[in-house]
Design an enzyme around this catalytic site. Structure first.
Site, PDB file in Angstrom:
ATOM      1  CD  GLU A 146    -101.644  34.467  86.523  1.00  0.00           C
ATOM      2  OE1 GLU A 146    -102.559  33.879  85.916  1.00  0.00           O
ATOM      3  OE2 GLU A 146    -101.602  35.703  86.627  1.00  0.00           O
ATOM      4  CD  GLU A 191    -104.336  38.454  81.269  1.00  0.00           C
ATOM      5  OE1 GLU A 191    -105.449  38.927  80.990  1.00  0.00           O
ATOM      6  OE2 GLU A 191    -104.192  37.318  81.771  1.00  0.00           O
TER       7      GLU A 191
END
Ligand code: GLA
Length: 367
Positions: free
Chosen positions: A265, A155
């Protein structure tokens, strides 16, 4: 105890769900060699009935939290791998592989990590030395034959278009005075990672056209400089608004850069996606909702679409991992609203396969 466990497993194996009474196959058995299929787990998931479910359905796992720096690095600077070891030992004993998650992430940087004992900011060089020691220790610790890839950086990109494509508020960005920490993290990891371990950049919402542009810009610049990045992780915390075209476009653009694709995810919220505009909408509903037949059908159709795209692109995809095993333990029950139930996975909170499970199975078995 063993006896009780097998009764429970028989019940789970011959489930009667949504009018379908049939033997429940393992997900890994119908996905076959398309890609590795995995699940995010905690030390308490890898035991008892849930441990048996993991062995039945999956061939790879990700530690949901316990391999992250903030969990491993202690206040006094020492490393405690004991929680992660419970999962790694389960993997080793049962012949599963693991995705390593993660080495550099603003969300799991220990408190005070970027400061000296007096609270003054460390220099970039000091941060580099400190975290290189950590990365080295990680690779000395985990067995080579178990962890087949690492989410090296998690991220690093900005959510909204702005002056920078990067998340400039990240303590990593600030300690390095720019995005060079990304290149540094991959090159440093390469120094210590065993031959063949894949190094991955992992992020959310990269099927959003604007964020996909940012991801491709960053990754192509890094690859041009020869930075060792093998693949990209699409976190895939998705909702029912994500389209086939969005997923296909992301796969095509990342593959065109020569990157391997991991879906890292995966879950499908019943509320709006928590990123972008969805975030505001999603927060408006404060209470749990009932998981109606309509919701279950819509979710099953969306899961079928997603797995159909993944199946069509199996030559470009190495692994697909669900973020948690059942609706009971999903992080979405506490995010963004604490205690609001969500129903994002293939198994319900009683461990039973949902309509979505059978919809995914049908993608692989009805040919
Ligand atoms: C991000 C991280 C994961 C996890 C989820 C929420 O996607 O990459 O490690 O923390 O958020 O559970």
């Amino acid at each position: 105890m063993k006896h009780l466990l097998s009764i429970a497993l028989c019940a789970a194996a011959l489930a009667s769900c949504c009018g379908r009474s049939e033997e429940i196959p393992g997900i890994k058995d119908f996905i076959k060699d398309d890609f590795k299929i995995g699940v995010a787990v905690s030390p308490s998931t890898v035991q008892g009935m849930e441990g048996e479910m993991i062995l039945k359905h999956f061939n790879t796992m990700t530690a949901e939290n316990v391999m992250k720096p903030a969990q491993v690095i202690q206040r006094d600077g020492s490393y405690d791998f004991s929680q992660a070891d419970k999962i790694v030992e389960f993997a080793q004993k049962n012949g599963l592989t693991m995705r390593g998650h993660t080495l550099v992430w603003h969300g799991s940087t220990p408190r005070g990590y970027m400061n000296d004992a007096d609270g003054n900011p460390l220099t970039k060089e000091q941060v580099m030395e400190k975290h290189e020691n950590y990365i080295k220790a990680v690779f000395e610790h985990y067995p080579k034959d178990v962890v087949f890839c690492w989410d090296v950086v998690n991220e690093a990109l900005a959510d909204e278009p702005g002056e920078s494509i990067y998340r400039t508020r990240s303590p990593w960005y600030q300690a390095f005075g720019g995005p060079e920490f990304i290149e540094w993290a991959f090159r440093t990891t390469k120094k210590y990672a065993p031959e063949g371990v894949q190094l991955i950049y992992n992020d959310y919402n990269v099927v959003d056209p604007a964020k996909l542009d940012r991801a491709c810009q960053m990754l192509s610049e890094l690859l041009e400089k020869g930075v060792p990045i093998d693949g990209v992780g699409l976190q895939a915390h998705w909702d029912n608004s994500i389209t086939r075209e969005q997923i296909q476009t992301a796969i095509d653009r990342f593959s065109a850069l020569g990157l391997d694709i991991h879906i890292t995810e995966l879950d499908l919220t019943c509320f709006d996606n928590y990123h972008g505009n969805g975030a505001a909408e999603r927060q408006k509903i404060k209470n749990s909702i009932h998981y109606t037949d309509e919701l279950a059908d819509a979710q099953a159709a969306q899961y079928a679409m997603i797995f159909d795209v993944l199946h069509q692109n199996r030559d470009k995809i190495s692994s697909v991992t669900f973020w948690c095993l059942t609706d009971r333990t999903s992080w979405l029950n506490n995010f963004p609203i604490r205690g609001r139930l969500d129903y994002p996975l293939l198994f319900d909170s009683q461990h039973q396969p949902k309509k979505a499970f059978f919809a995914v199975k049908d993608v692989f078995t009805k040919k």
